[in-house]
Design a protein around this motif. Structure first.
Motif, PDB file in Angstrom:
ATOM      1  N   ASP A 131       0.831  -1.209   0.000  1.00  0.00           N
ATOM      2  CA  ASP A 131       0.000   0.000   0.000  1.00  0.00           C
ATOM      3  C   ASP A 131       0.865   1.258   0.000  1.00  0.00           C
ATOM      4  OD1 ASP A 131      -2.286  -1.560   0.027  1.00  0.00           O
ATOM      5  OD2 ASP A 131      -2.682  -1.259   2.177  1.00  0.00           O
ATOM      6  N   LYS A 133       3.917   1.658  -1.214  1.00  0.00           N
ATOM      7  CA  LYS A 133       4.536   1.860  -2.531  1.00  0.00           C
ATOM      8  C   LYS A 133       3.493   2.302  -3.557  1.00  0.00           C
ATOM      9  CE  LYS A 133       8.391   0.817  -0.725  1.00  0.00           C
ATOM     10  NZ  LYS A 133       9.194   1.924  -0.210  1.00  0.00           N
ATOM     11  N   ARG A 134       2.290   1.741  -3.486  1.00  0.00           N
ATOM     12  CA  ARG A 134       1.221   2.168  -4.409  1.00  0.00           C
ATOM     13  C   ARG A 134       0.849   3.626  -4.163  1.00  0.00           C
ATOM     14  NH1 ARG A 134      -0.579  -3.198  -4.147  1.00  0.00           N
ATOM     15  NH2 ARG A 134      -1.718  -2.844  -2.219  1.00  0.00           N
ATOM     16  N   TRP A 135       0.771   3.999  -2.883  1.00  0.00           N
ATOM     17  CA  TRP A 135       0.441   5.392  -2.582  1.00  0.00           C
ATOM     18  C   TRP A 135       1.496   6.330  -3.156  1.00  0.00           C
ATOM     19  CZ3 TRP A 135       3.185   9.222  -0.205  1.00  0.00           C
ATOM     20  CH2 TRP A 135       2.508  10.449  -0.072  1.00  0.00           C
ATOM     21  N   ARG A 137       3.544   5.902  -5.644  1.00  0.00           N
ATOM     22  CA  ARG A 137       3.434   5.957  -7.106  1.00  0.00           C
ATOM     23  C   ARG A 137       2.239   6.818  -7.520  1.00  0.00           C
ATOM     24  NH1 ARG A 137       0.600   5.007 -11.639  1.00  0.00           N
ATOM     25  NH2 ARG A 137       1.854   4.344 -13.410  1.00  0.00           N
ATOM     26  N   GLY A 138       1.119   6.660  -6.828  1.00  0.00           N
ATOM     27  CA  GLY A 138      -0.067   7.463  -7.140  1.00  0.00           C
ATOM     28  C   GLY A 138       0.166   8.947  -6.889  1.00  0.00           C
ATOM     29  N   ASP A 157       6.221   5.901 -12.961  1.00  0.00           N
ATOM     30  CA  ASP A 157       6.990   4.668 -12.766  1.00  0.00           C
ATOM     31  C   ASP A 157       8.479   4.973 -12.661  1.00  0.00           C
ATOM     32  OD1 ASP A 157       4.676   3.132 -12.857  1.00  0.00           O
ATOM     33  OD2 ASP A 157       4.962   2.514 -14.945  1.00  0.00           O
TER      34      ASP A 157
END
Length: 196
Positions: A131, A133-135, A137-138, A157
């Motif tokens: 979560d 790492k996704r945050w 990136r977002g 990316d």
């Protein structure tokens, strides 16, 4: 059982603080609940009553670390002057990362370190790591959109890879000033994307 860190008792706060210091400083697998309880000045029973398991305590430690990182990063980026080009906000993420690394991450990224120690995909901390790492990136993607780049997903990316690579190399002391190098590479990527 998932820990609830929003309303910690004083004893639970001490447990989480002790766990955070020990897990980051010594490694998750090298630290047992006996040491955490002793450092926090509580019994193991108190530790288990509040967090349920060492696994849940690890997840709570990482969740709280993620909350601090998100608040730090966004506050630092928001300090950019309103009249500054939007690409400056992207670069500000690297300036914030450099300050965070000096202040909070002498051993590199706590999430990368934890992932290396927790290979079981079912461990509750693995979801917290993913979560986080996704945050990031977002968040980088939103900054790229604000900078009006043609391919915000692709640039996000690249920026995520630069952020993560810098934290890993910082912790390994393998490269002098990895965050500064990553920032320069991010600037070149923004120039190629037409944002600068």
């Amino acid at each position: 059982m998932q820990a609830r860190t929003e309303a910690l008792t004083p004893a639970a706060r001490r447990v989480l603080d002790a766990a955070a210091e020990l897990f980051y400083g010594r490694g998750i697998n090298a630290v047992g609940v006996d040491l955490i309880a002793k450092r926090a000045g509580v019994t193991k029973k108190t530790l288990y009553e509040r967090f349920g398991s060492k696994e849940a305590l690890v997840a709570a430690y990482l969740r709280e670390r993620d909350e601090r990182w998100r608040a730090w990063l966004t506050a630092e980026v928001d300090k950019s002057p309103p009249a500054a080009p939007p690409a400056d906000r992207v670069l500000a993420t690297f300036d914030a990362l450099a300050a965070w690394m000096r202040r909070e991450n002498p051993r590199g990224c706590g999430f990368v370190n934890a992932a290396a120690e927790l290979p079981d995909a079912g461990h509750p901390a693995r979801q917290v790591i993913a979560d986080q790492k996704r945050w990031l990136r977002g968040y980088l993607r939103r900054l790229c959109e604000d900078a009006d780049v043609a391919a915000p997903d692709e640039l996000a990316d690249e920026l995520l890879l630069l952020h993560e690579g810098a934290t890993v190399l910082y912790g390994l002391s393998a490269v002098a000033d990895p965050v500064g190098i990553s920032r320069r590479m991010a600037l070149r990527a923004l120039e190629r994307a037409g944002a600068v």
